[in-house]
Write a protein that holds these residues in place. Structure first.
Motif, PDB file in Angstrom:
ATOM      1  N   ILE A   1       9.754   3.996  -1.353  1.00 24.69           N
ATOM      2  CA  ILE A   1       9.196   2.838  -2.039  1.00 24.69           C
ATOM      3  C   ILE A   1       7.954   2.408  -1.285  1.00 24.69           C
ATOM      4  O   ILE A   1       7.992   2.196  -0.072  1.00 24.69           O
ATOM      5  CB  ILE A   1      10.215   1.682  -2.125  1.00 24.69           C
ATOM      6  N   TRP A   2       6.855   2.280  -2.015  1.00 20.89           N
ATOM      7  CA  TRP A   2       5.560   1.984  -1.417  1.00 20.89           C
ATOM      8  C   TRP A   2       5.260   0.490  -1.471  1.00 20.89           C
ATOM      9  O   TRP A   2       5.801  -0.243  -2.299  1.00 20.89           O
ATOM     10  CB  TRP A   2       4.453   2.729  -2.162  1.00 20.89           C
TER      11      TRP A   2
ATOM     12  N   VAL B   1      18.461  -0.464  -7.237  1.00 17.74           N
ATOM     13  CA  VAL B   1      17.019  -0.510  -6.979  1.00 17.74           C
ATOM     14  C   VAL B   1      16.784  -1.173  -5.624  1.00 17.74           C
ATOM     15  O   VAL B   1      17.685  -1.812  -5.065  1.00 17.74           O
ATOM     16  CB  VAL B   1      16.253  -1.277  -8.075  1.00 17.74           C
ATOM     17  N   GLY B   2      15.569  -1.027  -5.120  1.00 18.42           N
ATOM     18  CA  GLY B   2      15.245  -1.611  -3.826  1.00 18.42           C
ATOM     19  C   GLY B   2      13.841  -2.170  -3.819  1.00 18.42           C
ATOM     20  O   GLY B   2      13.013  -1.842  -4.681  1.00 18.42           O
ATOM     21  N   SER B   3      13.570  -3.017  -2.842  1.00 20.24           N
ATOM     22  CA  SER B   3      12.240  -3.598  -2.667  1.00 20.24           C
ATOM     23  C   SER B   3      11.848  -3.539  -1.201  1.00 20.24           C
ATOM     24  O   SER B   3      12.719  -3.615  -0.316  1.00 20.24           O
ATOM     25  CB  SER B   3      12.208  -5.065  -3.136  1.00 20.24           C
ATOM     26  N   VAL B   4      10.562  -3.395  -0.954  1.00 17.86           N
ATOM     27  CA  VAL B   4      10.036  -3.473   0.402  1.00 17.86           C
ATOM     28  C   VAL B   4       9.044  -4.628   0.448  1.00 17.86           C
ATOM     29  O   VAL B   4       8.288  -4.852  -0.498  1.00 17.86           O
ATOM     30  CB  VAL B   4       9.362  -2.156   0.829  1.00 17.86           C
TER      31      VAL B   4
ATOM     32  N   MET C   1       4.809  -6.982  -2.132  1.00 21.26           N
ATOM     33  CA  MET C   1       6.081  -6.266  -2.162  1.00 21.26           C
ATOM     34  C   MET C   1       5.895  -4.965  -2.930  1.00 21.26           C
ATOM     35  O   MET C   1       4.881  -4.755  -3.595  1.00 21.26           O
ATOM     36  CB  MET C   1       7.180  -7.081  -2.862  1.00 21.26           C
ATOM     37  N   GLY C   2       6.882  -4.111  -2.863  1.00 20.18           N
ATOM     38  CA  GLY C   2       6.938  -2.918  -3.693  1.00 20.18           C
ATOM     39  C   GLY C   2       8.375  -2.731  -4.152  1.00 20.18           C
ATOM     40  O   GLY C   2       9.310  -3.172  -3.469  1.00 20.18           O
ATOM     41  N   HIS C   3       8.570  -2.112  -5.299  1.00 22.87           N
ATOM     42  CA  HIS C   3       9.907  -1.980  -5.872  1.00 22.87           C
ATOM     43  C   HIS C   3      10.095  -0.558  -6.387  1.00 22.87           C
ATOM     44  O   HIS C   3       9.152   0.088  -6.849  1.00 22.87           O
ATOM     45  CB  HIS C   3      10.095  -2.978  -7.019  1.00 22.87           C
TER      46      HIS C   3
END
Length: 375
Positions: A95-96, A322-325, A351-353
């Motif tokens: 995840i970017w 799902v994930g987030s950074v 953020m990125g998801h």
């Protein structure tokens, strides 16, 4: 957060006094925006979130397959006989970091405008809601892409043996008709089917299972005229529904093991650009892809085709879907603009998801799948 008027002082036009007051404003205003953002970003506690250190542009989430078993007989060699020795396929989901999401406003003569606390609270809430809506919608885009089979996004190195994917269900899957509005019975039956499909895929339930639904679906579930001999029982505590909702409070609680979360942040448009990517706005290269068609459209009894849209009503998912950074958490900045006779206030985050486990997502929609896919 308790709000209080900003202090008034003689000579407030003095630069040092003004600077001190703006500093106090940022503490109060920023705290209010951050507090409201955390409340409005409903999906933040319902999926995996990692914070990236400075200098890092992407984060890897580990992914791996499982193993199998075999009965051992006398004389079987675990090292040489077929079926005993195994390897676990493993890789990662990438995840970017996205570009920064910002919202800005100018408050005219801020020393006077913000001396009355209700004004300050209203502005802070609007900024927080705008930022939270964007974050929720990006996570929902990921849920939709996972449900519709877009899990093989660029940058994911996981090629294990697990072949389970997300799913897209309509009323036709529970004996109804695709392309017509959900009834309470259709929706409850689809939740039961979703539970069955999650169980068959060994989707973990130790972190909870959730169903994100639109306010219109909450209305359908709570509307007494929609009740029949087979619907409405999930609100009745006489059936042992200790986690049931309440018609009095307008809450829907839990149905078939899914905690229902109401959200008004469902996108109703087609996301067609990759403007979130750092660098060129292009379909390829590094970055997260949120492109998906979520037009609400019209009901289509023959299935969702053309521009009718999916008419998505809910997503069933787990926190590992799902994930987030987070490369830069929400922050507030302010600067006096003499030419505007006011203060410029900017709020934003970076953020990125992305998709982690697509098999942990099921989309419930009124129109059937669009020919050629929805993303």
């Amino acid at each position: 957060m308790a709000l209080s008027p900003l202090p008034q002082s003689a000579g407030s036009r003095d630069s040092s006094a003004a600077t001190a007051r703006v500093a106090l404003l940022l503490k109060q205003w920023g705290g209010e925006v951050i507090a409201e953002f955390k409340k409005a970003f409903k999906l933040r506690p319902l999926h995996r979130v990692k914070t990236m250190p400075p200098g890092q542009k992407a984060t890897l989430f580990p992914a791996h397959a499982g193993t199998s078993t075999k009965y051992h007989r006398a004389g079987d060699n675990l090292l040489t006989d077929a079926g005993f020795m195994q390897t676990i396929a493993q890789g990662d989901r990438t995840i970017w970091a996205d570009r920064e999401v910002v919202t800005a406003l100018v408050l005219d003569e801020i020393e006077e405008r913000l001396s009355y606390w209700p004004d300050r609270a209203a502005y802070a809430k609007e900024m927080a809601y705008t930022l939270a809506e964007k974050a929720d919608q990006n996570v929902i885009f990921c849920l939709a892409r996972a449900a519709r089979g877009a899990e093989s996004a660029a940058g994911n190195s996981y090629t294990g043996a697990v072949t389970d994917t997300g799913e897209y269900l309509s009323a036709a899957d529970v004996g109804g008709t695709a392309g017509v509005a959900f009834t309470a019975n259709n929706f409850v039956d689809l939740l039961a089917l979703s539970r069955k499909k999650f169980a068959e895929k060994n989707v973990p339930e130790d972190q909870g299972r959730y169903c994100l639904i639109k306010p219109s679906m909450v209305y359908t579930l709570l509307n007494s005229s929609a009740f029949s001999a087979t619907s409405g029982f999930w609100l009745n505590r006489d059936f042992g529904n200790d986690k049931a909702g309440s018609m009095q409070a307008g809450q829907v609680g839990m149905i078939h093991g899914f905690t229902l979360i109401e959200s008004n942040n469902f996108p109703t448009f087609a996301k067609t650009t990759t403007d979130n990517k750092i660098g060129a706005d292009s379909a390829g290269g590094e970055g997260n892809d949120y492109r998906v068609d979520m037009q609400h459209g019209t009901l289509a009894a023959a299935g969702g085709t053309g521009t009718n849209g999916s008419r998505t009503q809910a997503f069933c998912f787990t926190p590992v879907s799902v994930g987030s950074v987070v490369s830069s958490d929400i922050s507030i900045e302010s600067e006096r603009k003499m030419e505007l006779r006011g203060d410029l206030i900017i709020g934003g985050y970076a953020m990125g998801h992305g998709i982690l486990r697509p098999e942990c997502v099921i989309e419930l929609a009124e129109n059937g799948p669009k020919a050629g896919g929805w993303y």
